[in-house]
Scaffold this motif. Structure first.
Motif, PDB file in Angstrom:
ATOM      1  N   ARG A  57       2.558  -2.266  -5.907  1.00  0.00           N
ATOM      2  CA  ARG A  57       1.001  -2.303  -6.406  1.00  0.00           C
ATOM      3  C   ARG A  57       1.034  -1.683  -7.953  1.00  0.00           C
ATOM      4  O   ARG A  57       2.041  -1.272  -8.633  1.00  0.00           O
ATOM      5  CB  ARG A  57       0.406  -1.015  -5.569  1.00  0.00           C
ATOM      6  N   HIS A  58      -0.035  -1.919  -8.461  1.00  0.00           N
ATOM      7  CA  HIS A  58      -0.200  -1.700  -9.925  1.00  0.00           C
ATOM      8  C   HIS A  58      -0.781  -0.205  -9.886  1.00  0.00           C
ATOM      9  O   HIS A  58      -1.706   0.220  -9.242  1.00  0.00           O
ATOM     10  CB  HIS A  58      -1.424  -2.767 -10.634  1.00  0.00           C
ATOM     11  N   ARG A  59       0.045   0.406 -10.755  1.00  0.00           N
ATOM     12  CA  ARG A  59      -0.285   1.717 -10.951  1.00  0.00           C
ATOM     13  C   ARG A  59      -1.473   2.117 -11.404  1.00  0.00           C
ATOM     14  O   ARG A  59      -2.444   3.176 -11.075  1.00  0.00           O
ATOM     15  CB  ARG A  59       0.911   2.468 -12.003  1.00  0.00           C
ATOM     16  N   ALA A  60      -2.254   1.354 -12.501  1.00  0.00           N
ATOM     17  CA  ALA A  60      -3.495   1.627 -12.848  1.00  0.00           C
ATOM     18  C   ALA A  60      -4.592   1.217 -11.926  1.00  0.00           C
ATOM     19  O   ALA A  60      -5.700   1.420 -12.265  1.00  0.00           O
ATOM     20  CB  ALA A  60      -3.729   0.894 -14.361  1.00  0.00           C
ATOM     21  N   GLN A  61      -4.192   0.498 -10.907  1.00  0.00           N
ATOM     22  CA  GLN A  61      -5.347   0.082  -9.873  1.00  0.00           C
ATOM     23  C   GLN A  61      -5.988   1.089  -9.134  1.00  0.00           C
ATOM     24  O   GLN A  61      -4.813   1.904  -8.423  1.00  0.00           O
ATOM     25  CB  GLN A  61      -5.057  -1.076  -9.348  1.00  0.00           C
ATOM     26  N   GLY A  62      -7.285   1.377  -8.997  1.00  0.00           N
ATOM     27  CA  GLY A  62      -7.627   2.585  -7.981  1.00  0.00           C
ATOM     28  C   GLY A  62      -7.320   2.096  -6.423  1.00  0.00           C
ATOM     29  O   GLY A  62      -7.288   1.055  -6.111  1.00  0.00           O
ATOM     30  N   VAL A  63      -6.959   3.213  -5.793  1.00  0.00           N
ATOM     31  CA  VAL A  63      -6.546   3.140  -4.508  1.00  0.00           C
ATOM     32  C   VAL A  63      -7.754   3.634  -3.544  1.00  0.00           C
ATOM     33  O   VAL A  63      -7.725   5.145  -3.599  1.00  0.00           O
ATOM     34  CB  VAL A  63      -5.219   3.570  -4.187  1.00  0.00           C
ATOM     35  N   GLY A  64      -8.447   3.148  -2.875  1.00  0.00           N
ATOM     36  CA  GLY A  64      -9.392   3.497  -2.234  1.00  0.00           C
ATOM     37  C   GLY A  64      -8.989   3.941  -0.679  1.00  0.00           C
ATOM     38  O   GLY A  64      -7.783   3.699  -0.291  1.00  0.00           O
ATOM     39  N   GLU A  65      -9.767   4.754   0.292  1.00  0.00           N
ATOM     40  CA  GLU A  65      -9.256   4.964   1.512  1.00  0.00           C
ATOM     41  C   GLU A  65      -8.747   3.802   2.385  1.00  0.00           C
ATOM     42  O   GLU A  65      -7.710   4.016   2.938  1.00  0.00           O
ATOM     43  CB  GLU A  65     -10.507   5.619   2.377  1.00  0.00           C
ATOM     44  N   ALA A  66      -9.252   2.618   2.368  1.00  0.00           N
ATOM     45  CA  ALA A  66      -8.774   1.579   3.166  1.00  0.00           C
ATOM     46  C   ALA A  66      -7.654   0.980   2.790  1.00  0.00           C
ATOM     47  O   ALA A  66      -6.678   0.725   3.305  1.00  0.00           O
ATOM     48  CB  ALA A  66      -9.973   0.329   3.100  1.00  0.00           C
ATOM     49  N   GLN A  67      -7.441   1.010   1.493  1.00  0.00           N
ATOM     50  CA  GLN A  67      -6.050   0.567   0.964  1.00  0.00           C
ATOM     51  C   GLN A  67      -4.844   1.576   1.511  1.00  0.00           C
ATOM     52  O   GLN A  67      -3.870   1.417   1.776  1.00  0.00           O
ATOM     53  CB  GLN A  67      -6.115   0.430  -0.713  1.00  0.00           C
ATOM     54  N   GLN A  68      -5.352   2.750   1.077  1.00  0.00           N
ATOM     55  CA  GLN A  68      -4.442   3.837   1.541  1.00  0.00           C
ATOM     56  C   GLN A  68      -3.899   3.781   3.053  1.00  0.00           C
ATOM     57  O   GLN A  68      -2.509   3.926   3.251  1.00  0.00           O
ATOM     58  CB  GLN A  68      -4.744   5.194   1.225  1.00  0.00           C
ATOM     59  N   ALA A  69      -5.031   3.536   3.822  1.00  0.00           N
ATOM     60  CA  ALA A  69      -4.742   3.583   5.340  1.00  0.00           C
ATOM     61  C   ALA A  69      -3.838   2.367   5.728  1.00  0.00           C
ATOM     62  O   ALA A  69      -2.849   2.386   6.423  1.00  0.00           O
ATOM     63  CB  ALA A  69      -6.158   3.599   5.993  1.00  0.00           C
ATOM     64  N   PHE A  70      -4.049   1.186   5.017  1.00  0.00           N
ATOM     65  CA  PHE A  70      -3.301   0.143   5.605  1.00  0.00           C
ATOM     66  C   PHE A  70      -1.827   0.109   5.005  1.00  0.00           C
ATOM     67  O   PHE A  70      -0.976  -0.184   5.673  1.00  0.00           O
ATOM     68  CB  PHE A  70      -3.938  -1.199   4.582  1.00  0.00           C
ATOM     69  N   ALA A  71      -1.721   0.535   3.622  1.00  0.00           N
ATOM     70  CA  ALA A  71      -0.383   1.064   3.295  1.00  0.00           C
ATOM     71  C   ALA A  71       0.413   2.056   4.226  1.00  0.00           C
ATOM     72  O   ALA A  71       1.519   1.612   4.742  1.00  0.00           O
ATOM     73  CB  ALA A  71      -0.452   1.521   1.821  1.00  0.00           C
TER      74      ALA A  71
END
Length: 296
Positions: free
Chosen positions: A274-288
């Motif tokens: 993943r790109h470090r500068a890209q914001g990570v939302g709750e949905a992205q965190q949960a899927f990861a």
């Protein structure tokens, strides 16, 4: 002067903050994954949009102008407000919302596809209303999409030299050297290394960036980035080339491929990037989380 803010303006403002936090154009190259001339060009675009200079970058080094300092404070406040809005919107009524975009290298093993499917099933058991997007592409294309922040995550083998990315290990893939039916080595059980060195080997431009393979011949008149293209060259009976073992097995069973020295096998590590500068939302965190659990 900025009349209205558009997506390109936000991208330029994020770049401006990154450059300042990194301490200059050169230092920001690794974080942004962009060349110094590109960073300089985009900073100039932002200054043109604003109508004033933001920084000086001469012999004295990188320094913000007074207006640049004011814009930095305003931009940080704006980005913080955007992130708060996004998090609040994603958390409406305890649901995961939005879109999760995942890129994946092509032609994966059955076991890998089953684990990815298990991750999707686990994610769908959550309280969510998320659109999942799966995109298959070669590794170089996945890197480009990540750099442009058009993907949230990508699963592939990567060169590992992008300072802008975070990498988490997922699984490994074994590669073996093959020739096709009709090749002079087809059916030969023992081949001298010196003879192999003189054969025409398919060159994979992305994979060979690090020269990590245990064997590379002295000759290559065939170039292919995708696995299907490598296979086609090898099936011609005029080239040797590396293929994933799981992918080549069916062709080998049909007598169309012949595996050369197993001692030349090598393992490719696949990671979740993943790109470090890209914001990570709750949905992205949960899927990861679900994805990493499936591959644990």
């Amino acid at each position: 002067m900025l009349g209205q803010l558009h997506d390109p303006d936000l991208h330029l403002l994020r770049l401006f903050v990154t450059v300042v936090e990194a301490g200059g154009f050169s230092a920001a190259q690794g974080v942004l994954g962009l060349s110094q001339p590109t960073i300089s060009q985009r900073m100039a675009q932002l200054e043109t949009r604003l109508g004033y200079r933001l920084c000086s970058r001469g012999k004295g080094g990188f320094a913000l102008t007074e207006k640049g300092v004011l814009l930095l404070d305003a931009t940080r406040g704006l980005l913080l407000d955007i992130e708060r809005f996004r998090q609040q919107a994603n958390g409406v009524a305890g649901q995961l919302l939005g879109t999760v975009r995942v890129g994946m290298a092509e032609n994966q093993d059955k076991a890998v596809n089953l684990r990815l499917a298990a991750a999707i099933a686990a994610f769908r058991r959550r309280a969510e209303a998320v659109q999942l997007e799966l995109i298959s592409a070669p590794p170089a294309e996945l890197e480009r999409l990540l750099l442009e922040q058009r993907l949230d995550y990508a699963i592939s083998y990567f060169s590992g030299n992008q300072a802008a990315f975070d990498y988490q290990p997922l699984f490994e893939e074994q590669q073996r050297l093959y020739c096709g039916n009709g090749h002079v080595l087809f059916g030969v059980t023992a081949v001298a290394r010196e003879r192999l060195l003189e054969l025409d080997q398919v060159r994979h431009p992305y994979r060979f960036l690090k020269g990590g393979e245990p064997f590379q011949s002295r000759r290559s008149m065939a170039v292919a980035e995708q696995i299907e293209s490598v296979l086609t060259f090898v099936l011609s009976g005029r080239h040797i080339g590396y293929l994933p073992r799981h992918y080549a097995q069916t062709w080998e069973d049909e007598g169309l491929l012949w595996a050369l020295d197993p001692g030349l096998d090598f393992v490719v590590p696949f990671t979740l990037a993943r790109h470090r500068a890209q914001g990570v939302g709750e949905a992205q965190q949960a899927f990861a989380q679900d994805l990493l659990a499936a591959f644990a």
